[in-house]
Design a protein around this motif. Sequence first.
Motif, PDB file in Angstrom:
ATOM      1  N   VAL A 126       1.386  -2.097  -0.107  1.00 14.65           N
ATOM      2  CA  VAL A 126      -0.103  -0.341  -0.224  1.00 14.65           C
ATOM      3  C   VAL A 126       0.740   1.540  -0.375  1.00 14.65           C
ATOM      4  CG1 VAL A 126      -1.805  -1.026   1.215  1.00 14.65           C
ATOM      5  CG2 VAL A 126       0.088   0.185   3.045  1.00 14.65           C
ATOM      6  N   ALA A 127       2.058   1.220   0.391  1.00 19.33           N
ATOM      7  CA  ALA A 127       3.510   2.651   0.524  1.00 19.33           C
ATOM      8  C   ALA A 127       3.036   2.534  -1.416  1.00 19.33           C
ATOM      9  CB  ALA A 127       3.941   2.355   1.623  1.00 19.33           C
ATOM     10  N   ASP A 128       3.293   1.477  -1.866  1.00 15.23           N
ATOM     11  CA  ASP A 128       4.209   1.883  -2.859  1.00 15.23           C
ATOM     12  C   ASP A 128       2.775   2.370  -3.848  1.00 15.23           C
ATOM     13  OD1 ASP A 128       6.215   0.690  -2.637  1.00 15.23           O
ATOM     14  OD2 ASP A 128       6.020  -1.216  -3.677  1.00 15.23           O
ATOM     15  N   ALA A 129       1.442   2.096  -3.242  1.00 15.57           N
ATOM     16  CA  ALA A 129       0.541   2.393  -4.251  1.00 15.57           C
ATOM     17  C   ALA A 129       0.518   4.004  -3.538  1.00 15.57           C
ATOM     18  CB  ALA A 129      -0.631   2.254  -3.547  1.00 15.57           C
ATOM     19  N   ALA A 130       0.606   4.324  -2.815  1.00 10.51           N
ATOM     20  CA  ALA A 130       0.874   5.741  -1.947  1.00 10.51           C
ATOM     21  C   ALA A 130       1.281   7.037  -2.324  1.00 10.51           C
ATOM     22  CB  ALA A 130       0.681   5.500  -0.242  1.00 10.51           C
ATOM     23  N   HIS A 131       2.873   6.482  -2.731  1.00 10.11           N
ATOM     24  CA  HIS A 131       3.788   6.751  -3.101  1.00 10.11           C
ATOM     25  C   HIS A 131       3.865   7.233  -4.626  1.00 10.11           C
ATOM     26  CE1 HIS A 131       6.020   7.080   0.179  1.00 10.11           C
ATOM     27  NE2 HIS A 131       6.508   6.028  -0.008  1.00 10.11           N
ATOM     28  N   THR A 132       3.236   6.379  -5.614  1.00  9.21           N
ATOM     29  CA  THR A 132       2.614   6.336  -7.025  1.00  9.21           C
ATOM     30  C   THR A 132       1.550   7.299  -7.389  1.00  9.21           C
ATOM     31  OG1 THR A 132       2.929   4.189  -7.147  1.00  9.21           O
ATOM     32  CG2 THR A 132       1.850   4.789  -9.376  1.00  9.21           C
ATOM     33  N   TYR A 133       0.203   7.100  -6.369  1.00 10.79           N
ATOM     34  CA  TYR A 133      -0.514   8.033  -7.001  1.00 10.79           C
ATOM     35  C   TYR A 133      -0.620   9.530  -6.309  1.00 10.79           C
ATOM     36  CZ  TYR A 133      -2.501   3.931  -8.975  1.00 10.79           C
ATOM     37  OH  TYR A 133      -2.977   3.322 -10.256  1.00 10.79           O
ATOM     38  N   LEU A 134      -0.370   9.451  -4.680  1.00 12.93           N
ATOM     39  CA  LEU A 134      -0.260  10.955  -3.962  1.00 12.93           C
ATOM     40  C   LEU A 134       0.528  11.548  -3.820  1.00 12.93           C
ATOM     41  CD1 LEU A 134      -2.150   9.423  -0.819  1.00 12.93           C
ATOM     42  CD2 LEU A 134      -2.919  10.024  -2.750  1.00 12.93           C
ATOM     43  N   ALA A 135       2.019  10.596  -4.219  1.00  9.90           N
ATOM     44  CA  ALA A 135       3.048  11.751  -4.366  1.00  9.90           C
ATOM     45  C   ALA A 135       3.188  12.442  -5.433  1.00  9.90           C
ATOM     46  CB  ALA A 135       4.627  11.183  -4.253  1.00  9.90           C
ATOM     47  N   GLY A 136       2.732  11.940  -6.913  1.00  9.73           N
ATOM     48  CA  GLY A 136       2.990  12.830  -7.708  1.00  9.73           C
ATOM     49  C   GLY A 136       1.206  13.352  -8.453  1.00  9.73           C
TER      50      GLY A 136
END
Length: 313
Positions: A126-136
């Motif tokens: 879920v951290a990978d998903a959050a970095h992918t969608y929220l950081a950008g």
Amino acid sequence: MVSIPARLTMASLRATRSKKFYVDPAVMTERLPRHQRKSMTTPPWLPTVQVSLEHVGDMRCYRIEPRDGAGDTRILHLHGGGFVEEPQRHHWRFLAWLARAADASVIMPIYPLCPSADHRTIIPAVADAAHTYLAGAPGPAVLSGDSAGGRLALELCCGDRRLRTEPDAAVLLSPWIDLTVSMPEADAIDPDDPELGIAGLRQAGRWFAGNAPPTDFGPVDGERLSALPPTIVFTGTRDVLNPDARDFVGRARSAGATIRLKEHRGMFHNWIMHKIPEASRARRELEAFISERLEERGSHLRGRSTTSKGSMQ
């Protein structure tokens, strides 16, 4: 006063044996294949939104948007189900509403489940998903989670896998925060909770903890809670997780976090996702919170833009 539709929904939850699944760990183990059917991860027909399938690594993620297109807001929602259940129909319907209400792209990862996986696999996914969608994210970013997904959201805000970019807001719906369910007040609520049971939750918590002591995923300490973005918590008094949610909000406030508690009397776990009058009221509160946060984000950006232009001149 609890509405008749709410009472009927609670009766239905008991009749369909949702309660028994969480009351008896042996029943939970026996019924896991039924609750982890791959078909549950296929979205039902949602006439008001468009749904697309994407991937972060090997993990499937569903993007839900209004049919006429979404604005710049992104919401990553981590579904509940005690780490042992795939999303249910009420999750899909709720996220369709959320996409329209917030004019947002809502992304729901289909993360791995216990007991085949534990925190060592689930949190990084879920951290990978959050970095992918929220950081950008091109605009405001909101991190949302219900039930077990609420604990995952906290891990991303306050845990070892903390997000590099802080969300503009966090939304916790009937959150399961203390996986040991240690608050004694929960024992008194357990017989009246139409869906959850303490014994089954503790079993799921042990599976999630894996090689770590379950107490490692107990109440979140105050020092870590200072990292929370502005947060709203919805909880009902007929939910065994209610006492812990109230304790969590108190801890967060003591740590200096900006957090709101929306406690609805007589309501059960995740009532906000059901077709009842009480859910409509709670969804209006949630919509107002998100709108307020997005407006604050817009004002902040406009202020920074004005300051920048002034300094250049």
